[in-house]
Write a protein that holds these residues in place. Structure first.
Motif, PDB file in Angstrom:
ATOM      1  N   SER A  39       0.861  -1.186   0.000  1.00  0.00           N
ATOM      2  CA  SER A  39       0.000   0.000   0.000  1.00  0.00           C
ATOM      3  C   SER A  39       0.894   1.231   0.000  1.00  0.00           C
ATOM      4  CB  SER A  39      -0.935   0.006   1.212  1.00  0.00           C
ATOM      5  OG  SER A  39      -0.206   0.128   2.402  1.00  0.00           O
ATOM      6  N   VAL A  40       0.434   2.228  -0.703  1.00  0.00           N
ATOM      7  CA  VAL A  40       1.170   3.488  -0.811  1.00  0.00           C
ATOM      8  C   VAL A  40       0.266   4.589  -0.298  1.00  0.00           C
ATOM      9  CG1 VAL A  40       2.318   5.085  -2.386  1.00  0.00           C
ATOM     10  CG2 VAL A  40       2.426   2.620  -2.798  1.00  0.00           C
ATOM     11  N   ARG A  41       0.832   5.449   0.547  1.00  0.00           N
ATOM     12  CA  ARG A  41       0.088   6.562   1.149  1.00  0.00           C
ATOM     13  C   ARG A  41       0.625   7.877   0.617  1.00  0.00           C
ATOM     14  NH1 ARG A  41       1.452   4.527   5.871  1.00  0.00           N
ATOM     15  NH2 ARG A  41       2.930   6.183   6.199  1.00  0.00           N
ATOM     16  N   ALA A  42      -0.285   8.744   0.250  1.00  0.00           N
ATOM     17  CA  ALA A  42       0.097  10.097  -0.151  1.00  0.00           C
ATOM     18  C   ALA A  42      -0.486  11.060   0.876  1.00  0.00           C
ATOM     19  CB  ALA A  42      -0.437  10.390  -1.540  1.00  0.00           C
ATOM     20  N   GLY A  43      -0.250  12.314   0.706  1.00  0.00           N
ATOM     21  CA  GLY A  43      -0.809  13.298   1.626  1.00  0.00           C
ATOM     22  C   GLY A  43       0.227  13.807   2.595  1.00  0.00           C
ATOM     23  N   SER A  45       1.331  12.467   5.320  1.00  0.00           N
ATOM     24  CA  SER A  45       2.203  11.429   5.869  1.00  0.00           C
ATOM     25  C   SER A  45       2.445  10.346   4.817  1.00  0.00           C
ATOM     26  CB  SER A  45       1.553  10.834   7.125  1.00  0.00           C
ATOM     27  OG  SER A  45       2.364   9.819   7.648  1.00  0.00           O
ATOM     28  N   PRO A  46       3.227  10.669   3.761  1.00  0.00           N
ATOM     29  CA  PRO A  46       3.417   9.703   2.682  1.00  0.00           C
ATOM     30  C   PRO A  46       4.270   8.511   3.127  1.00  0.00           C
ATOM     31  CG  PRO A  46       4.828  11.590   2.343  1.00  0.00           C
ATOM     32  CD  PRO A  46       3.968  11.893   3.546  1.00  0.00           C
ATOM     33  N   GLY A  47       4.056   7.392   2.475  1.00  0.00           N
ATOM     34  CA  GLY A  47       4.844   6.210   2.784  1.00  0.00           C
ATOM     35  C   GLY A  47       4.367   5.010   2.002  1.00  0.00           C
ATOM     36  N   GLU A 109      13.586   4.103  -5.747  1.00  0.00           N
ATOM     37  CA  GLU A 109      12.233   4.224  -6.292  1.00  0.00           C
ATOM     38  C   GLU A 109      11.436   5.286  -5.542  1.00  0.00           C
ATOM     39  OE1 GLU A 109       9.273   3.404  -9.026  1.00  0.00           O
ATOM     40  OE2 GLU A 109      11.394   2.871  -9.028  1.00  0.00           O
ATOM     41  N   ILE A 110      11.582   5.339  -4.233  1.00  0.00           N
ATOM     42  CA  ILE A 110      10.909   6.372  -3.427  1.00  0.00           C
ATOM     43  C   ILE A 110      11.406   7.756  -3.846  1.00  0.00           C
ATOM     44  CG2 ILE A 110      10.715   7.338  -1.092  1.00  0.00           C
ATOM     45  CD1 ILE A 110      10.736   4.369  -0.108  1.00  0.00           C
ATOM     46  N   GLU A 111      12.706   7.876  -4.011  1.00  0.00           N
ATOM     47  CA  GLU A 111      13.287   9.155  -4.433  1.00  0.00           C
ATOM     48  C   GLU A 111      12.755   9.567  -5.807  1.00  0.00           C
ATOM     49  OE1 GLU A 111      15.238  12.583  -3.941  1.00  0.00           O
ATOM     50  OE2 GLU A 111      15.137  10.987  -2.443  1.00  0.00           O
ATOM     51  N   VAL A 113       9.843   8.737  -7.169  1.00  0.00           N
ATOM     52  CA  VAL A 113       8.443   9.152  -7.025  1.00  0.00           C
ATOM     53  C   VAL A 113       8.364  10.547  -6.408  1.00  0.00           C
ATOM     54  CG1 VAL A 113       6.285   8.644  -5.817  1.00  0.00           C
ATOM     55  CG2 VAL A 113       7.539   6.806  -6.953  1.00  0.00           C
ATOM     56  N   LEU A 114       9.167  10.806  -5.376  1.00  0.00           N
ATOM     57  CA  LEU A 114       9.168  12.131  -4.744  1.00  0.00           C
ATOM     58  C   LEU A 114       9.588  13.214  -5.736  1.00  0.00           C
ATOM     59  CD1 LEU A 114      10.612  11.327  -1.211  1.00  0.00           C
ATOM     60  CD2 LEU A 114       8.256  11.931  -1.791  1.00  0.00           C
ATOM     61  N   ASN A 115      10.585  12.928  -6.551  1.00  0.00           N
ATOM     62  CA  ASN A 115      11.012  13.895  -7.574  1.00  0.00           C
ATOM     63  C   ASN A 115       9.906  14.150  -8.589  1.00  0.00           C
ATOM     64  OD1 ASN A 115      13.532  14.406  -6.493  1.00  0.00           O
ATOM     65  ND2 ASN A 115      14.521  12.767  -7.663  1.00  0.00           N
ATOM     66  N   ASP A 116       9.198  13.091  -8.982  1.00  0.00           N
ATOM     67  CA  ASP A 116       8.078  13.260  -9.919  1.00  0.00           C
ATOM     68  C   ASP A 116       7.005  14.162  -9.320  1.00  0.00           C
ATOM     69  OD1 ASP A 116       9.359  11.618 -11.710  1.00  0.00           O
ATOM     70  OD2 ASP A 116       8.050   9.881 -11.382  1.00  0.00           O
ATOM     71  N   VAL A 117       6.683  13.936  -8.056  1.00  0.00           N
ATOM     72  CA  VAL A 117       5.675  14.764  -7.384  1.00  0.00           C
ATOM     73  C   VAL A 117       6.155  16.200  -7.264  1.00  0.00           C
ATOM     74  CG1 VAL A 117       4.460  15.137  -5.178  1.00  0.00           C
ATOM     75  CG2 VAL A 117       4.648  12.831  -6.128  1.00  0.00           C
ATOM     76  N   ARG A 118       7.410  16.385  -6.881  1.00  0.00           N
ATOM     77  CA  ARG A 118       7.996  17.724  -6.747  1.00  0.00           C
ATOM     78  C   ARG A 118       7.951  18.456  -8.074  1.00  0.00           C
ATOM     79  NH1 ARG A 118      12.829  16.310  -4.992  1.00  0.00           N
ATOM     80  NH2 ARG A 118      12.070  16.037  -2.889  1.00  0.00           N
ATOM     81  N   ASN A 119       8.329  17.750  -9.166  1.00  0.00           N
ATOM     82  CA  ASN A 119       8.319  18.373 -10.488  1.00  0.00           C
ATOM     83  C   ASN A 119       6.922  18.733 -10.939  1.00  0.00           C
ATOM     84  OD1 ASN A 119      11.099  18.190 -10.687  1.00  0.00           O
ATOM     85  ND2 ASN A 119      11.053  16.247 -11.774  1.00  0.00           N
ATOM     86  N   SER A 120       5.929  17.910 -10.611  1.00  0.00           N
ATOM     87  CA  SER A 120       4.564  18.210 -11.029  1.00  0.00           C
ATOM     88  C   SER A 120       3.980  19.384 -10.239  1.00  0.00           C
ATOM     89  CB  SER A 120       3.672  16.977 -10.883  1.00  0.00           C
ATOM     90  OG  SER A 120       3.461  16.678  -9.522  1.00  0.00           O
ATOM     91  N   LEU A 121       4.491  19.620  -9.034  1.00  0.00           N
ATOM     92  CA  LEU A 121       4.008  20.738  -8.221  1.00  0.00           C
ATOM     93  C   LEU A 121       4.658  22.066  -8.628  1.00  0.00           C
ATOM     94  CD1 LEU A 121       3.892  19.087  -4.701  1.00  0.00           C
ATOM     95  CD2 LEU A 121       1.968  19.613  -6.188  1.00  0.00           C
ATOM     96  N   GLU A 122       5.815  22.015  -9.226  1.00  0.00           N
ATOM     97  CA  GLU A 122       6.552  23.237  -9.601  1.00  0.00           C
ATOM     98  C   GLU A 122       6.041  23.858 -10.860  1.00  0.00           C
ATOM     99  OE1 GLU A 122      10.620  21.996  -9.647  1.00  0.00           O
ATOM    100  OE2 GLU A 122      10.792  22.205  -7.507  1.00  0.00           O
TER     101      GLU A 122
END
Length: 122
Positions: A39-43, A45-47, A109-111, A113-122
């Motif tokens: 399971s993957v959590r966003a928001g 408290s991601p994890g 893989e976590i890194e 995904v985090l970069n993808d999220v960061r890039n989509s927010l910028e």
């Protein structure tokens, strides 16, 4: 995790005869492999979490993931309460070994995904 559990070697005590394919309709390792979940959590408290869903296992196998990880268990032969045998899984601690072995890959893989999220927010 599924590959790790299905590739465990299991040996037992007792009579040594050559046998054929398992007569079981629910092979132990495959049954446990099907119960592995992620399971993957966003928001806020991601994890991510990997676990074995005991609720999806037959009731008589609920604790077998622990026994396999411990490396040994005792059970009656074909349900005969007068004849018990020990069985051994190798390697023991397969869960911890698998996590440790794959930690760098999981971190990368976590890194990613985090970069993808960061890039989509910028």
């Amino acid at each position: 995790m599924r590959t790790a559990v299905t590739s465990l070697r299991i040996a037992g005590t007792g009579r040594r005869t050559t046998g054929g394919p398992s007569h079981q309709t629910r092979p132990l390792r495959a049954t446990i492999a099907r119960a592995v979940r992620i399971s993957v959590r966003a928001g806020s408290s991601p994890g991510a979490r990997i676990w074995i869903d005991r609720g999806s296992l037959p009731i008589d196998l609920e604790w077998m993931p622990d026994r396999l990880n411990d490396g040994s268990w005792r059970h009656p032969v074909f349900g005969n309460k007068h004849r018990w045998v020990w069985q051994y899984a190798s390697p023991s601690n397969w869960w911890g070994r698998t996590v440790t072995k794959n930690e760098p890959r999981m971190a990368a893989e976590i890194e990613r995904v985090l970069n993808d999220v960061r890039n989509s927010l910028e």
